[in-house]
Motif scaffolding. Structure first.
Motif, PDB file in Angstrom:
ATOM      1  N   GLY A  90      40.425  40.592  44.057  1.00  0.00           N
ATOM      2  CA  GLY A  90      40.943  40.540  43.331  1.00  0.00           C
ATOM      3  C   GLY A  90      40.376  40.092  41.614  1.00  0.00           C
ATOM      4  O   GLY A  90      39.956  40.148  41.986  1.00  0.00           O
ATOM      5  N   ALA A  91      42.452  40.066  41.189  1.00  0.00           N
ATOM      6  CA  ALA A  91      41.716  40.274  39.666  1.00  0.00           C
ATOM      7  C   ALA A  91      42.798  39.162  39.275  1.00  0.00           C
ATOM      8  O   ALA A  91      44.189  38.915  38.959  1.00  0.00           O
ATOM      9  CB  ALA A  91      41.745  41.300  39.314  1.00  0.00           C
ATOM     10  N   ARG A  92      42.693  37.717  38.085  1.00  0.00           N
ATOM     11  CA  ARG A  92      43.501  37.309  37.898  1.00  0.00           C
ATOM     12  C   ARG A  92      43.157  38.025  36.207  1.00  0.00           C
ATOM     13  O   ARG A  92      42.568  37.873  35.468  1.00  0.00           O
ATOM     14  CB  ARG A  92      43.101  36.072  37.869  1.00  0.00           C
ATOM     15  N   LEU A  93      44.483  37.832  35.561  1.00  0.00           N
ATOM     16  CA  LEU A  93      44.879  39.091  34.442  1.00  0.00           C
ATOM     17  C   LEU A  93      45.368  37.960  33.398  1.00  0.00           C
ATOM     18  O   LEU A  93      46.975  37.550  33.822  1.00  0.00           O
ATOM     19  CB  LEU A  93      45.165  40.206  34.188  1.00  0.00           C
ATOM     20  N   LYS A  94      45.605  37.652  32.120  1.00  0.00           N
ATOM     21  CA  LYS A  94      46.042  37.178  31.447  1.00  0.00           C
ATOM     22  C   LYS A  94      45.893  37.970  29.902  1.00  0.00           C
ATOM     23  O   LYS A  94      44.916  38.291  29.130  1.00  0.00           O
ATOM     24  CB  LYS A  94      46.149  34.818  30.944  1.00  0.00           C
ATOM     25  N   LEU A  95      46.982  37.633  29.196  1.00  0.00           N
ATOM     26  CA  LEU A  95      47.052  37.847  28.139  1.00  0.00           C
ATOM     27  C   LEU A  95      46.534  36.998  26.889  1.00  0.00           C
ATOM     28  O   LEU A  95      47.698  35.887  27.089  1.00  0.00           O
ATOM     29  CB  LEU A  95      48.483  38.985  27.858  1.00  0.00           C
ATOM     30  N   VAL A  96      45.811  37.222  25.906  1.00  0.00           N
ATOM     31  CA  VAL A  96      45.351  36.143  25.394  1.00  0.00           C
ATOM     32  C   VAL A  96      45.514  36.099  23.859  1.00  0.00           C
ATOM     33  O   VAL A  96      45.353  37.350  23.216  1.00  0.00           O
ATOM     34  CB  VAL A  96      44.153  35.306  25.566  1.00  0.00           C
ATOM     35  N   GLU A  97      45.568  35.443  22.667  1.00  0.00           N
ATOM     36  CA  GLU A  97      45.524  35.542  21.260  1.00  0.00           C
ATOM     37  C   GLU A  97      44.028  35.243  20.710  1.00  0.00           C
ATOM     38  O   GLU A  97      43.731  33.900  21.288  1.00  0.00           O
ATOM     39  CB  GLU A  97      46.808  35.059  20.710  1.00  0.00           C
ATOM     40  N   ILE A  98      43.804  35.592  20.324  1.00  0.00           N
ATOM     41  CA  ILE A  98      42.079  35.249  20.064  1.00  0.00           C
ATOM     42  C   ILE A  98      42.239  35.697  18.114  1.00  0.00           C
ATOM     43  O   ILE A  98      42.130  37.050  18.048  1.00  0.00           O
ATOM     44  CB  ILE A  98      41.093  35.477  20.387  1.00  0.00           C
ATOM     45  N   ASP A  99      42.093  34.885  16.995  1.00  0.00           N
ATOM     46  CA  ASP A  99      41.841  35.207  15.711  1.00  0.00           C
ATOM     47  C   ASP A  99      43.020  35.989  15.280  1.00  0.00           C
ATOM     48  O   ASP A  99      43.033  36.684  14.705  1.00  0.00           O
ATOM     49  CB  ASP A  99      40.743  35.241  15.462  1.00  0.00           C
ATOM     50  N   GLY A 100      44.467  35.388  15.937  1.00  0.00           N
ATOM     51  CA  GLY A 100      45.943  36.356  15.938  1.00  0.00           C
ATOM     52  C   GLY A 100      45.687  38.136  16.492  1.00  0.00           C
ATOM     53  O   GLY A 100      46.141  38.622  16.326  1.00  0.00           O
ATOM     54  N   GLU A 101      44.554  38.377  17.379  1.00  0.00           N
ATOM     55  CA  GLU A 101      44.585  39.577  17.771  1.00  0.00           C
ATOM     56  C   GLU A 101      44.908  39.309  19.539  1.00  0.00           C
ATOM     57  O   GLU A 101      43.851  38.749  20.438  1.00  0.00           O
ATOM     58  CB  GLU A 101      43.307  40.743  17.932  1.00  0.00           C
ATOM     59  N   SER A 102      45.230  40.704  20.265  1.00  0.00           N
ATOM     60  CA  SER A 102      45.803  40.306  21.491  1.00  0.00           C
ATOM     61  C   SER A 102      44.703  41.191  21.990  1.00  0.00           C
ATOM     62  O   SER A 102      44.266  41.787  21.717  1.00  0.00           O
ATOM     63  CB  SER A 102      46.805  40.912  21.818  1.00  0.00           C
ATOM     64  N   TYR A 103      44.031  40.446  23.036  1.00  0.00           N
ATOM     65  CA  TYR A 103      42.887  40.781  24.238  1.00  0.00           C
ATOM     66  C   TYR A 103      43.447  40.233  25.574  1.00  0.00           C
ATOM     67  O   TYR A 103      44.269  40.070  25.626  1.00  0.00           O
ATOM     68  CB  TYR A 103      42.150  40.034  24.280  1.00  0.00           C
ATOM     69  N   ILE A 104      43.113  41.288  26.462  1.00  0.00           N
ATOM     70  CA  ILE A 104      43.395  41.332  28.270  1.00  0.00           C
ATOM     71  C   ILE A 104      41.650  40.191  28.483  1.00  0.00           C
ATOM     72  O   ILE A 104      40.552  40.504  28.489  1.00  0.00           O
ATOM     73  CB  ILE A 104      43.738  42.237  28.722  1.00  0.00           C
ATOM     74  N   ASN A 105      42.345  38.985  29.321  1.00  0.00           N
ATOM     75  CA  ASN A 105      40.909  38.598  30.101  1.00  0.00           C
ATOM     76  C   ASN A 105      41.735  38.743  31.437  1.00  0.00           C
ATOM     77  O   ASN A 105      42.092  38.651  32.121  1.00  0.00           O
ATOM     78  CB  ASN A 105      40.969  36.507  29.758  1.00  0.00           C
ATOM     79  N   GLY A 106      40.201  39.173  32.371  1.00  0.00           N
ATOM     80  CA  GLY A 106      40.175  38.875  33.956  1.00  0.00           C
ATOM     81  C   GLY A 106      39.074  38.449  34.848  1.00  0.00           C
ATOM     82  O   GLY A 106      38.257  38.520  33.502  1.00  0.00           O
ATOM     83  N   ILE A 107      39.430  37.831  35.171  1.00  0.00           N
ATOM     84  CA  ILE A 107      38.593  37.683  36.786  1.00  0.00           C
ATOM     85  C   ILE A 107      38.745  38.435  37.717  1.00  0.00           C
ATOM     86  O   ILE A 107      39.484  38.066  37.969  1.00  0.00           O
ATOM     87  CB  ILE A 107      39.018  36.397  36.809  1.00  0.00           C
ATOM     88  N   ALA A 108      38.177  38.850  37.769  1.00  0.00           N
ATOM     89  CA  ALA A 108      37.736  39.144  39.022  1.00  0.00           C
ATOM     90  C   ALA A 108      36.703  39.093  40.136  1.00  0.00           C
ATOM     91  O   ALA A 108      35.337  38.392  40.258  1.00  0.00           O
ATOM     92  CB  ALA A 108      37.026  40.854  39.101  1.00  0.00           C
ATOM     93  N   TYR A 109      36.949  38.873  41.926  1.00  0.00           N
ATOM     94  CA  TYR A 109      36.798  38.108  42.730  1.00  0.00           C
ATOM     95  C   TYR A 109      36.718  38.714  43.727  1.00  0.00           C
ATOM     96  O   TYR A 109      37.517  39.652  44.436  1.00  0.00           O
ATOM     97  CB  TYR A 109      36.815  37.191  42.794  1.00  0.00           C
ATOM     98  N   ASP A 110      35.280  38.644  44.527  1.00  0.00           N
ATOM     99  CA  ASP A 110      35.745  39.745  46.544  1.00  0.00           C
ATOM    100  C   ASP A 110      36.556  39.046  46.743  1.00  0.00           C
ATOM    101  O   ASP A 110      35.913  37.847  46.980  1.00  0.00           O
ATOM    102  CB  ASP A 110      34.267  39.350  46.808  1.00  0.00           C
ATOM    103  N   ILE A 111      36.954  40.038  47.528  1.00  0.00           N
ATOM    104  CA  ILE A 111      38.285  39.196  49.249  1.00  0.00           C
ATOM    105  C   ILE A 111      37.920  40.388  50.145  1.00  0.00           C
ATOM    106  O   ILE A 111      39.193  39.902  51.358  1.00  0.00           O
ATOM    107  CB  ILE A 111      40.190  39.345  48.715  1.00  0.00           C
ATOM    108  N   GLN A 112      37.333  40.523  50.058  1.00  0.00           N
ATOM    109  CA  GLN A 112      37.002  41.764  51.390  1.00  0.00           C
ATOM    110  C   GLN A 112      37.393  41.545  52.614  1.00  0.00           C
ATOM    111  O   GLN A 112      37.577  41.402  53.502  1.00  0.00           O
ATOM    112  CB  GLN A 112      35.577  42.903  51.264  1.00  0.00           C
ATOM    113  N   ASN A 113      36.350  40.125  52.433  1.00  0.00           N
ATOM    114  CA  ASN A 113      36.395  39.438  54.325  1.00  0.00           C
ATOM    115  C   ASN A 113      38.167  38.921  54.468  1.00  0.00           C
ATOM    116  O   ASN A 113      38.069  39.304  55.672  1.00  0.00           O
ATOM    117  CB  ASN A 113      35.555  38.332  54.339  1.00  0.00           C
ATOM    118  N   ARG A 114      38.592  38.757  53.516  1.00  0.00           N
ATOM    119  CA  ARG A 114      39.533  37.659  54.071  1.00  0.00           C
ATOM    120  C   ARG A 114      40.536  39.029  54.220  1.00  0.00           C
ATOM    121  O   ARG A 114      41.156  38.845  55.436  1.00  0.00           O
ATOM    122  CB  ARG A 114      40.355  36.849  52.837  1.00  0.00           C
TER     123      ARG A 114
END
Ligand code: ADP
Length: 926
Positions: A90-114
């Motif tokens: 599973g991954a949660r993705l978000k577009l963020v602004e840091i010091d006027g620049e665009s970044y993509i921030n992601g968190i990935a986690y294991d959802i195999q069992n579910r």
């Protein structure tokens, strides 16, 4: 500092430039997660695309493309680990602004069992639907309220609707014939009450278009012990078999009748002939349901016709006296037709043209009529007539043929010299009529068992020549399948004792294959003694094959039901883990300084989280009940205390609604030995409902003993609220049932509480009852009995927090970040001066196990090494060390496994500060 925290997180976190997606940070857990190092990603950003399973690549790429619009998104997709294995992430993705620049921030986690559980569950449901759709008959699973839980396409087609529309509804929604539906549901109730299979062999049901069908219905309880109270039904269309059977029976009667009459005529002395003719008229008249049967003799010399014999049905007036010298010329038309050896057939007299014939027939009240000539030796002696007075009767060709045969039989009687010789030829003529029947008719004399008759169609049915069939006095036994022989012997016995029997058995055909036969047998008695047994055999192989399919479907349905329970259990487990954090953080926040608004919001969070916790708990309970894993843990407790404690839990809501809560508890009720937690669950549920549905007046809780040996206590929760209408009183004890089921409903809840109450009480050998009147209030009551009384109470003592100011070394293993935070916080409150050693898996915990550790708190499901393994290893070197297991699973198996591994106690997530303190106090040597 931030980076250090991120580096320790189990989830993989990354930051990449947008839109080119070059990685600027990726946390080290990626190594364990995917086998790649952060450097692999820094050097070559396209690794990210390469590891995505090609089946999901388009979907991920298009989600990324839409990110600027959505700003954030959650994705689930498959990836390939560096070692080649695939898994769901599973991954949660978000577009963020840091010091006027665009970044993509992601968190990935294991959802195999579910994911696996989810897919398995869906697969099973789809598979089940496929299996049951192959059954051509109506296959359904209904709950105790008659609602369709599962159905195959045939049922949807029967009601001319879609499966989606059918599920959740009852027959009442589609079948206008309420009486018929009542009858169906009475059958369901019988199955649920007895827990036994119920077979309705022949039942006439009406199709919504009004046509009638014959069905054979089998109903079975799907799970009988603690499981789902459902009825699995299969209604097989047996109309064709039934019609054949009816026709065969009728033919059989006729054959019996004609053979009987023939024998009677053969054996008659000349002076007995008039009696025999009267007897024959009565028999044939009864058989074709005529009202009058008579013989008219044409006396050509005297130019009259004379009624010589007459039989009248009950309440039909004789006409014989009116027709002793009726002018022949008035019925010349008939005489002419009869001389041409043809019958006169008026299906409806009213439709005849006006004239003397119509007039005379109507005068006698005749509605339909048949007259057939009696022609011995090409001379028209007269005719035999059949009148139908009470109703119109349109004879079929087949019936006319039979009547013609009968008339010719009479003709032989009049040609008395040849009677004996002629009569013996009748068997062939009967055969000719019966030849077309698909089943077979037979008769044997008794007790000799010689074959008297086998209809010619038997050759086709059994696939054997008549010589083999008729020459064999025990045909049905010889070719009967060995496993069915006993059944046949029993049926034979039954026909001799009761005069009638039927059986279904397999018979070996001439070509070596087996067919299923339904046989019906009837005994014929003469002078009180059985002289013949006759019967009908019909091929029911197809019907039997459908029944075999039902058996398969039944196993699949049970399988699906288990899969569903498993899915529910897993899902509520998944929900419990985040709930632990929500409740834990809320408790922590509560003790900090908050402004008014924040306090209010926090109140809402706590109330909502508790409500959610209750729902999740209920779902888990239902899943356990359905899986038969719901166990009671009886111990001794004080009834008075239990009720007071329960009442205090709802006191706040009672006060808020300004209603009264009255406790009427008999003094000195001895301690009960039952599961106090489950009994409290029942009482709390009834009380919460009472508060929910009462706006003024009072709620009264009563408890009193009804019997001291064994000890039985009557409990009652009565309110003066909105009440429940009679229609719903039985229904609300079923799953997901609420009186107000609309989406705009005023009261919350999901309709599981009373189901659980009634299941719990059921397990305590008790039953919940309800008395209620709309707008006047409801009273729920039950009586529980305890096998022992006066046992010492094993109650919890009040707990002080902090439990101790001493210094202890507490080691814990927990992999969930939020739970780590909560646990740390709780431990600091319970043992403020202690040293806390935090580890994230079983292996780390083992590495940190020193001799001065006083207590271990061990999560069970953890990566690298799980809690069960770690506990078992610790137990070897430290036999006395208290190890407390913590689990979100709450299924009895995980808990039992924890005890087996050597844990002293087990806490279920979400746990409260008090419950953790209670366990610590119990095991720590203070
Ligand atoms: P829930 O309360 O979660 O909806 P329950 O199974 O406890 O589920 O109750 C089912 C339904 O029975 C309620 O929604 C309500 O319609 C009705 N009910 C239960 N208790 C009462 C009561 N004391 N007074 C009126 N209605 C009640």
């Amino acid at each position: 500092m931030h980076k250090t925290v991120l580096d320790t997180m189990e989830e993989t976190i990354w930051l990449a430039k947008w839109p080119d997606q070059t990685f600027v940070y990726i946390s080290p857990s990626i190594v364990e997660f995917l086998g790649y190092t952060p450097d692999d990603f820094y050097k070559n950003s396209s690794v990210f695309h390469e590891i995505i399973d090609p089946r999901d690549l388009d979907f991920v790429v298009s989600a990324l493309r839409n990110l600027p619009e959505l700003k954030k998104t959650v994705l689930e997709f498959r990836i390939t680990h560096k070692n080649g294995t695939r898994k769901w992430v599973g991954a949660r993705l978000k577009l963020v602004e840091i010091d006027g620049e665009s970044y993509i921030n992601g968190i990935a986690y294991d959802i195999q069992n579910r994911k696996i559980t989810e897919i398995e569950s869906n697969k099973h449901s789809a598979f089940l639907q496929k299996v049951i759709d192959t059954v051509p008959d109506l296959l359904f699973v209904r709950d105790a309220g008659g609602r369709f839980v599962i159905a195959n396409k045939a049922v949807a087609k029967w009601y001319n609707t879609s499966l989606d529309n059918l599920i959740g509804k009852t027959d009442y929604d589609f079948n206008p014939n309420k009486k018929e539906v009542n009858h169906f549901l009475a059958g369901d109730r019988r199955v649920l009450e007895t827990g036994k299979e119920y077979i309705i062999n022949e039942e006439k049901i009406t199709h919504p278009d009004g046509s009638a069908y014959w069905t054979k219905t089998r109903k079975r309880p799907i799970c009988n012990d603690h499981g789902l109270r459902l009825v699995l039904g299969l209604a097989t269309n047996v109309t064709e078999t039934k019609n054949i059977q009816l026709k065969l029976e009728r033919q059989n009667q006729l054959k019996e009748l004609l053979l009987h009459l023939a024998t009677r005529f053969i054996n008659a002395q000349p002076d007995q002939i008039p009696d025999r003719i009267n007897e024959a008229l009565a028999k044939i008249g009864t058989y074709i349901q005529a009202d009058r049967v008579y013989i008219l003799e044409y006396l050509y010399d005297e130019e009259i016709t004379k009624n010589t014999y007459e039989w009248c049905n009950e309440n039909i007036s004789p006409q014989i006296h009116l027709l002793q010298a009726f002018p022949l010329k008035d019925m010349q038309e008939w005489v002419d037709i009869h001389w041409q050896n043809q019958e006169v057939h008026y299906p409806n007299v009213a439709e005849l043209p006006d004239g003397p014939i119509k007039a005379i027939l109507q005068k006698q009240g005749i509605q339909s009529l048949i007259t057939i000539p009696i022609i011995p030796n090409q001379y028209c002696y007269g005719s035999i007539g059949f009148d139908f007075v009470r109703h119109i009767h349109d004879s079929s060709n087949e019936e006319l043929e039979i009547l013609r045969l009968f008339a010719s039989m009479l003709a032989k009687v009049y040609d008395s010299e040849n009677v004996q010789k002629e009569m013996s030829g009748y068997r062939e003529r009967i055969d000719a009529i019966l030849n077309e029947m698909p089943g077979s008719i037979w008769s044997v004399n008794w007790p000799e068992k010689d074959t008297l008759y086998f209809s010619p169609s038997a050759e086709k049915l059994y696939g054997r020549p008549m010589s083999e069939i008729a020459g064999n006095s025990d045909v049905s036994f010889e070719f009967t399948h060995p496993e069915d022989k006993e059944k046949m012997e029993y049926a034979m016995q039954e026909v001799l004792e009761k005069g009638f029997s039927q059986a279904e058995y397999r018979m070996l055909k001439g070509d070596g294959s087996y067919i299923w036969i339904n046989t019906k047998m009837q005994a014929v008695k003469e002078n009180g003694k059985i002289v013949r047994v006759h019967g009908t055999d019909v091929d029911i192989t197809q019907q039997k094959e459908a029944e075999a399919l039902l058996q398969q479907a039944k196993s699949s349905a049970e399988f699906a039901s288990r899969a569903k329970s498993q899915f529910l259990a897993n899902m509520s487990h998944e929900l419990r883990t985040p709930l632990t954090s929500i409740l834990g953080f809320s408790e922590t926040l509560e003790s900090t300084t908050l402004d008014k608004d924040q306090t209010k919001m926090l109140d809402y969070i706590i109330v909502s989280a508790n409500a959610l916790k209750e729902i999740v708990g209920n779902i888990l309970d239902i899943a356990k009940i359905e899986a038969g894993k719901f166990d009671l843990y009886p111990k001794s407790f004080n009834v008075h205390k239990l009720i007071k404690q329960t009442a205090s839990m709802i006191q706040y809501q009672v006060d808020k609604k300004r209603i009264n809560l009255v406790l009427k508890i008999e003094k000195n009720i001895p301690n009960l030995f039952l599961d106090p937690i489950r009994l409290q669950q029942v009482l709390l549920n009834l009380l919460s409902n009472a508060v929910k549905f009462t706006d003024k007046g009072s709620i009264t809780v009563t408890a009193k003993t009804t019997c001291r040996d064994p000890l039985c206590v009557y409990f009652e929760v009565a309110d003066t609220g909105i009440g429940i209408s009679e229609d719903y009183q039985e229904l609300i004890f079923q799953q997901f049932q609420q009186v107000d089921g609309s989406s705009t409903r005023k009261y919350g809840g999901v309709g599981l509480g009373l189901t659980i109450c009634s299941e719990i009480l059921n397990m305590m050998d008790s039953k919940i009852f309800l008395q209620s009147k709309e707008n006047a209030g409801s009273t729920f009551y039950f009586t529980v009995c305890s096998p022992e009384s006066n046992t010492k109470e094993e109650g919890a003592t009040k707990i002080n927090i902090p439990v101790s100011e001493n210094v202890y070394n507490i080691l814990f293993a927990e992999d969930d970040m939020t739970n780590i935070f909560v646990l740390n916080h709780f431990l600091k409150k319970i043992l403020p001066n202690s040293r806390i050693i935090e580890t994230n898996n079983g292996r780390q915990a083992l590495n940190n196990l020193s001799d001065d550790i006083d207590l271990v708190i061990m999560d069970l499901n953890m990566p690298v090494m799980d809690g069960w393994t770690a506990a078992a290893i610790m137990r070897v070197s430290r036999p006395d060390l208290p190890i407390i297991a913590v689990t979100a699973a709450a299924d009895d198996e995980s808990v039992q496994k924890a005890y087996d591994a050597g844990c002293f106690d087990c806490l279920t997530k979400p746990y409260s500060l008090v419950s953790l303190a209670t366990v610590i106090k119990k095991w720590l040597v203070l």
